[in-house]
Scaffold this active site. Structure first.
Site, PDB file in Angstrom:
ATOM      1  N   GLU A  94      44.956  55.025  63.200  1.00 19.43           N
ATOM      2  CA  GLU A  94      44.402  53.772  62.692  1.00 19.43           C
ATOM      3  C   GLU A  94      44.492  52.615  63.681  1.00 19.43           C
ATOM      4  O   GLU A  94      43.609  51.756  63.717  1.00 19.43           O
ATOM      5  CB  GLU A  94      45.120  53.376  61.384  1.00 19.43           C
ATOM      6  CG  GLU A  94      44.883  54.322  60.216  1.00 19.43           C
ATOM      7  CD  GLU A  94      43.465  54.264  59.686  1.00 19.43           C
ATOM      8  OE1 GLU A  94      42.771  53.250  59.941  1.00 19.43           O
ATOM      9  OE2 GLU A  94      43.028  55.234  59.042  1.00 19.43           O
ATOM     10  N   SER A 365      62.659  63.569  -3.495  1.00 18.69           N
ATOM     11  CA  SER A 365      64.099  63.746  -3.716  1.00 18.69           C
ATOM     12  C   SER A 365      64.939  63.608  -2.454  1.00 18.69           C
ATOM     13  O   SER A 365      66.167  63.524  -2.546  1.00 18.69           O
ATOM     14  CB  SER A 365      64.359  65.111  -4.366  1.00 18.69           C
ATOM     15  OG  SER A 365      63.811  65.148  -5.664  1.00 18.69           O
TER      16      SER A 365
END
Length: 683
Positions: A94, A365
């Site tokens: 780069e 229940s």
């Protein structure tokens, strides 16, 4: 008069002298202007920028559950945690003069300018790493002269404010590598399944080649093009004497092992839990969406991935394939800490993301233990007797309530609390709430961790007020904790991208019930899995002491229960008011619960429910309700708060004129005695 003409040579000399002065003055002016520009740029702050980073959600063992990035997956790491080979490869391809220039490579710039002028466009790039960083951080990608000038000025500012390693570190964390991976760390994990610091030279050279054209040089897309680009970079590194020819050759020959690539966007592991975490982050802890998704947060959770996998597998195996509308919820928690260990909010997240662990349904229940806990603190004992028979209850002066037992079955005799819990007798339950007053039950439920609105009416005893599986599970955890309520915890901590702690959760226990009463209730709830109990059908799947309670309505089937190490709740039903077949479908809640509890605790030895100080055990004759003697045929072991146990001996089975011989309770310290009831009974 004779005109004296100035010699041409002298005239040229004067012009040259003036030109030199002009050039020198111009250079001085330009230098001064440059100096002023540099001083100005040095004094100006760089534009604010928000670098999007990937938020990571971790399981309790450190495994990654999920990453949040919405297309921009970035995990920022310092430059010293990036492989030097990747750094060198990036510089070589780069910006080979990166460490020598001050933001510009003048040779490349001049060449690019020449090409741009000849072609009258922006086709030639000459951006250094610093310029690329400036563009990526602060600017758009438009190819205009205005953007080029801004890029140059920002590059100078970056060079003035940061050293080369800092610039390189920012660049390596910013650059795009394809497949939503931004920065070296995310790229290393995406392509090779490892951290950036662990990349080899071969992997580094391949990775460094991708930013040139992420969709072109990705090894997932075209491996041969990626290899070609890798060779180019290795040659560049060799040219710049970063590596030797031999290292370049070995790296190119090295076999690259890519991570398996999947494009699926559906969260595969614990998806309902992941959504629950997102909800907590945003709504409980106040972290906004942008910070959550892109802030690089580290969210540490309580989920046990092994336990979660078992829960998901059991749900998938037990639910019938030919009935895709039948839904499920499962949540499991460590009662000692409140840590949520597993969560299944439905049978198929891809079909529906609604989390039924948080949805509210009538618990039936399974709500009764909460009421019985209040009763045990208000005059009841495990031996409190009431008659189970059809009964009409009157409340609020003139309102009537007529409950019934499941299947219309009644003992038509006096039964105690243990029998009422074991068989889920509704008459006993409503008589109990009638004695207590419904508000006492509401208050008890609130103390145990149920936040839903509960109607203070007699039917509350039968679970008619909706609650969520998570709430019910939290209440059961308090019972398992001997009356100490513990808040459910799913997130232990949240760190920002700098390692600062934003959120930290610790176990909080609050006294919610008398420990003796909670321990007595736990013992009574073990009877649910005894012969004749509503949970007996699955007892053969259990190899450890458990306590729990089933619950059913026309539309719901529940089983909630616990061991000392784990409390879990399972709900089965339909989303759209379709009745549940209690025999075929309701049974599945029990089956899933039993299989999950046994599998989740497979590697842990059976743990016993111990009793606190203040509890006594005695043998009782169940028919008379008095202390059993050696002559009583069916003595049962009962636990009582000290001082509430019966004092009289049963004489129903004594021979004439014989004094009762007390039946001594077992030694509570005997492991085998306490485990005796958990040998598998005959079916």
């Amino acid at each position: 008069m004779e005109v004296i003409r100035e010699a041409p040579l002298l005239r040229y000399f004067r012009w040259a002298k003036k030109f030199v002065k002009f050039v020198i003055l111009s250079l001085l002016c330009v230098s001064f202007a440059i100096l002023l520009l540099i001083l100005y740029l040095r004094s100006q702050p760089l534009p604010e920028t928000f670098v999007k980073q990937t938020t990571t959600i971790y399981a309790s063992n450190g495994d990654v559950l999920d990453t949040m990035h919405r297309g921009e997956n970035r995990i920022v790491v310092p430059i010293n945690e990036i492989s030097p080979a990747l750094v060198d490869a990036t510089i070589a391809i780069e910006d080979r003069t990166f460490r020598e220039h001050y933001g510009f490579d003048w040779k490349r710039l001049a060449k690019a300018a020449y090409v741009d002028v000849i072609n009258m466009d922006m086709r030639q790039g000459a951006s250094t790493i610093t310029q690329q960083l400036a563009r990526n951080l602060y600017l758009s990608l438009d190819k205009t002269w205005e953007r080029k000038i801004k890029e140059a000025l920002l590059a100078i500012q970056l060079e003035l404010n940061y050293n080369k390693d800092e610039i390189l570190g920012m660049y390596m964390n910013q650059i795009y590598y394809g497949h939503s991976a931004y920065g070296a760390q995310a790229a290393a994990q995406t392509y090779f399944g490892k951290d950036a610091k662990d990349l080899t030279l071969a992997e580094s050279a391949m990775l460094a080649g991708i930013p040139k054209g992420p969709s072109y040089y990705s090894p997932f897309v075209d491996f041969e093009k990626a290899k070609s680009r890798q060779k180019l970079i290795l040659d560049a590194m060799e040219r710049d004497e970063m590596i030797t020819p031999k290292q370049a050759e070995q790296a190119f020959d090295e076999k690259i092992k890519l991570k398996e690539h999947s494009a699926s966007s559906i969260v595969e592991q614990a998806p309902y839990f992941r959504d629950y975490i997102a909800n907590l982050v945003k709504n409980k802890y106040g972290i906004d969406e942008e910070l959550f998704i892109h802030g690089g947060l580290k969210i540490h959770t309580t989920l046990d991935p092994v336990m979660q996998k078992k829960a998901e597998d059991i749900v998938a195996a037990v639910l019938p394939k030919d009935n895709p509308n039948l839904q499920v919820a499962l949540v499991a928690m460590d009662p000692s800490t409140g840590y949520i260990k597993a969560m299944v909010g439905g049978r198929d997240y891809k079909q529906t993301q609604y989390n039924r662990v948080l949805g509210k349904r009538q618990p039936g229940s399974s709500f009764k233990p909460i009421m019985y806990l209040a009763a045990l603190q208000n005059g009841y004992t495990p031996l409190t007797m009431m008659k189970s028979e059809p009964t009409v209850f009157t409340y609020d002066k003139n309102k009537q309530y007529i409950p019934s037992n499941f299947g219309g079955k009644y003992a038509n005799a006096m039964i105690n609390m243990r029998e009422a819990i074991k068989t889920s007798d509704n008459i006993y339950a409503v008589k109990t709430i009638d004695f207590l007053g419904p508000q006492k039950v509401v208050d008890q439920a609130n103390r145990l961790g149920i936040a839903s609105t509960l109607q203070a009416v007699p039917s509350l005893a039968l679970g008619t007020s909706p609650v969520s599986p998570l709430e019910l599970n939290t209440a059961y955890a308090a019972i398992a904790n001997k009356g100490e309520a513990v808040k459910p915890i799913a997130i232990t901590s949240i760190e920002d991208n700098q390692g600062n702690i934003l959120v930290e959760e610790k176990t909080e226990k609050t006294p919610a019930a008398d420990p003796v009463a909670a321990s007595l209730l736990t013992n009574l709830m073990q009877s649910v899995f005894e012969r004749g109990g509503t949970g007996f059908r699955v007892v053969n799947e259990l190899n450890r002491p458990v306590a729990g309670k089933t619950g059913s309505t026309d539309y719901d089937a529940w089983l909630a229960g616990f061991t000392p190490q784990l409390v879990s709740t399972v709900w089965i039903g339909y989303d759209k008011n379709q009745k549940v077949d209690d025999v075929k479908e309701g049974y599945l809640s029990k089956k899933i619960w039993a299989q999950f509890m046994e599998s989740a605790l497979k590697d842990q030895p059976p743990a016993l429910f111990d009793m606190p100080a203040g509890v006594v055990s005695v043998y009782i004759d169940p028919h008379s309700g008095k202390l059993a003697t050696e002559n009583c045929p069916n003595p049962q072991l009962f636990y009582f708060a000290s001082g509430t146990e019966p004092q009289d001996y049963c004489t129903d089975h004594l021979p004439a004129n014989q004094q009762p011989t007390p039946l001594q309770p077992p030694d509570p310290s005997s492991f085998w005695q306490r485990m005796g009831s958990w040998w598998k009974p005959e079916p």
